[in-house]
Enzyme design. Structure first.
Site, mmCIF file in Angstrom:
data_model
loop_
_atom_site.group_PDB
_atom_site.id
_atom_site.type_symbol
_atom_site.label_atom_id
_atom_site.label_comp_id
_atom_site.label_asym_id
_atom_site.label_seq_id
_atom_site.Cartn_x
_atom_site.Cartn_y
_atom_site.Cartn_z
ATOM 1 C CE LYS A 54 30.105 58.700 14.239
ATOM 2 N NZ LYS A 54 31.245 59.595 14.571
ATOM 3 C CD GLU A 57 19.413 49.097 26.205
ATOM 4 O OE1 GLU A 57 20.391 49.869 26.113
ATOM 5 O OE2 GLU A 57 18.820 48.909 27.280
ATOM 6 N NE ARG A 73 6.642 54.619 30.968
ATOM 7 C CZ ARG A 73 7.644 53.761 31.164
ATOM 8 N NH1 ARG A 73 8.260 53.736 32.342
ATOM 9 N NH2 ARG A 73 8.046 52.965 30.200
ATOM 10 N NE ARG A 121 11.403 45.596 31.544
ATOM 11 C CZ ARG A 121 12.432 46.237 30.994
ATOM 12 N NH1 ARG A 121 13.555 45.589 30.753
ATOM 13 N NH2 ARG A 121 12.359 47.509 30.673
ATOM 14 C CD GLU A 153 15.421 49.829 24.696
ATOM 15 O OE1 GLU A 153 15.047 49.534 25.838
ATOM 16 O OE2 GLU A 153 16.229 50.749 24.446
#
Ligand code: MV4
Length: 458
Positions: free
Chosen positions: A201, A288, A339, A292, A275
């Site tokens: 969804k 997901e 970043r 790492r 996540e």
């Protein structure tokens, strides 16, 4: 404890791992491509081995070359960093076969979580909330149509073999599904060598929130709180924060316990990130897992006081979490990371070249993780990240204030960087309010365009 570790990476994360090893009294081996001959991670490692020409495929991704370097240098372990080989289960398998400890999860777990639809089913079994969607891989368009009909449009098609937005299509009606199914599947096949798709969804305006976990080799797991990652452009994170304004202490504790139980069930080891998406009602859904250490691990370090890279190394050496991490884990203050990319701040075109001036901000609560320097060269072969600017304050307002001051004192000349973009974001009222979602950058660029137009007319 290990005597010597090879770092199978480059740039700031390679230097970050080398620094942790140095503080732990562990010798380090750097590997480098011909383009990185003068890089800082080469300079500060105890030993350095050239493993090939500039292209990553022929150097940093070249498993035989990396393993040969590890054997020549006679190392006890390899730290993969992030990106490159860090989620390559075959590489972890070759390390095991070569009797070299891989500082990360076992290959079986990397494979389990790397197959995104299996990861979904695994989380569902562990009673981690997931979105309505397909039970595994979609056999064909017809099954996709049936699945979409039962969960209701809009839906999103995703690549089972990889994340990060590639092979992803949002489908808003039945008549557009067949074409989008083919597009997503061929894009996934091109990106991951596997065109399998699954469906969920679609959440229209989600927040992107991820939870950090650590798991030792004795079955103990700790959740270290969350990071807000909604400020991103084309699936590339730009700014991350910890904690998230959307997560209450109660929700953090409850979901943290659920995640700990799930990671224990799957036999997770070392550092990982789970996540989630948060919908407009504040409900969280697993999407997901990243097996790492991540670029943005820094902000979790700043609010918890835990050195995550040292924790990874100590876990891989067999230490128990109770010896490594003081409990209870407490979240103190607020941390934000920008970043700093070698790219044009408006066109987003890569900006490789020689840095002619490089001056870093400092001061209380300001951290810069970088491997760049004045006269250093930014090569065109790798990702554009050249530094992470992290600011920590008692609260979000103070962290924002520090970040604006630090950005104004961060000098990089000779190449373009994303510093001016970050300065504009930190001036933006919606960003400063803390109430945003993953479409923030689209709205931000619209506002910037309107502002430029108004200034041109004035
Ligand atoms: C989603 C989603 C909405 N609904 N899944 C993006 C990459 C990967 N981390 C997962 N992503 C998303 N998954 C459902 N069910 C929204 C995103 C998403 C996104 C999607 C399309 C375009 C840009 C995006 C930016 C952040 C998150």
């Amino acid at each position: 404890m290990f005597h010597k570790i090879l770092i199978a990476n480059r740039g700031e994360i390679a230097l970050r791992v080398i620094s942790a090893c140095k503080e732990m009294g562990i010798r380090t081996v750097a590997v480098y491509s011909e383009a990185d001959r003068h890089s800082l991670h080469v300079k500060f490692a105890d030993e350095a081995i050239c493993i090939g020409p500039p292209r990553a495929a022929e150097s940093y991704l070249n498993v035989p070359a990396v393993i040969s370097a590890a054997e020549i240098a006679d190392v006890d372990a390899i730290h993969p960093g992030y990106g490159l080989l860090s989620e390559n289960a075959n590489f972890a398998e070759v390390c095991r076969a070569s009797n070299i400890k891989f500082i990360g999860p076992p290959p079986e777990v990397t494979r389990l979580m790397g197959e995104k639809s299996t990861a979904r089913q695994t989380m569902k079994k562990a009673r981690v909330p997931i979105l309505p969607g397909s039970d595994g891989i979609l056999a064909d368009e017809s099954e996709a149509l049936d699945c979409a009909c039962s969960i209701g449009y809009p839906v999103i098609l995703k690549a089972a073999a990889g994340g990060g937005g590639r092979g992803m299509r949002i489908v808003r009606s039945a008549d557009e599904l067949p074409a989008l199914f083919q597009q997503a599947s061929s894009e996934a096949a091109g990106a991951f060598g596997n065109g399998d798709l699954y469906m969920e969804k679609y959440i229209e305006r989600p927040r992107h929130i991820e939870f950090q976990v650590l798991a030792d080799e004795h079955g103990n797991v700790l959740s270290l709180g969350e990071r807000e990652c909604s400020i991103q452009r084309r699936h590339q994170k730009l700014i991350e924060e910890a904690p998230s304004l959307a997560i209450t202490p109660r929700l953090r504790a409850e979901l943290g316990k659920t995640i700990e139980r799930c990671m224990k069930d799957v036999g997770y080891r070392n550092a990982g990130t789970v996540e989630f998406l948060m919908d407009e009602d504040g409900k969280l859904y697993f999407i997901e897992m990243n097996t790492r250490i991540q670029v943005e691990h820094t902000i979790t370090e700043m609010v918890t006081g835990i050195d995550l890279v040292k924790a990874q190394i100590r876990i891989a050496a067999g230490e128990r979490l109770s010896e490594i991490v003081p409990t209870p884990v407490t979240i103190t203050g607020h941390a934000i990371e920008c970043r700093i990319n070698a790219e044009h701040p408006e066109k987003f075109t890569p900006s490789a070249g020689t840095i002619t001036a490089f001056s870093l901000p400092g001061g209380n609560g300001v951290r810069v993780d970088t491997a760049q320097y004045a006269e250093g060269v930014v090569p065109p072969y790798y990702d554009s990240l050249i530094a992470k600017l992290v600011c920590h304050g008692h609260n979000r307002e103070e962290a924002i204030n520090k970040m604006q001051r630090a950005l104004s004192q961060f000098v990089v000349q000779g190449i373009y960087t994303s510093i001016p973009l970050h300065q504009r974001i930190f001036d933006d009222p919606e960003f400063r309010s803390g109430h945003f979602d993953t479409h923030f950058m689209e709205r931000f660029f619209t506002r910037q365009g309107e502002k430029a137009e108004a200034e041109a007319k004035a």
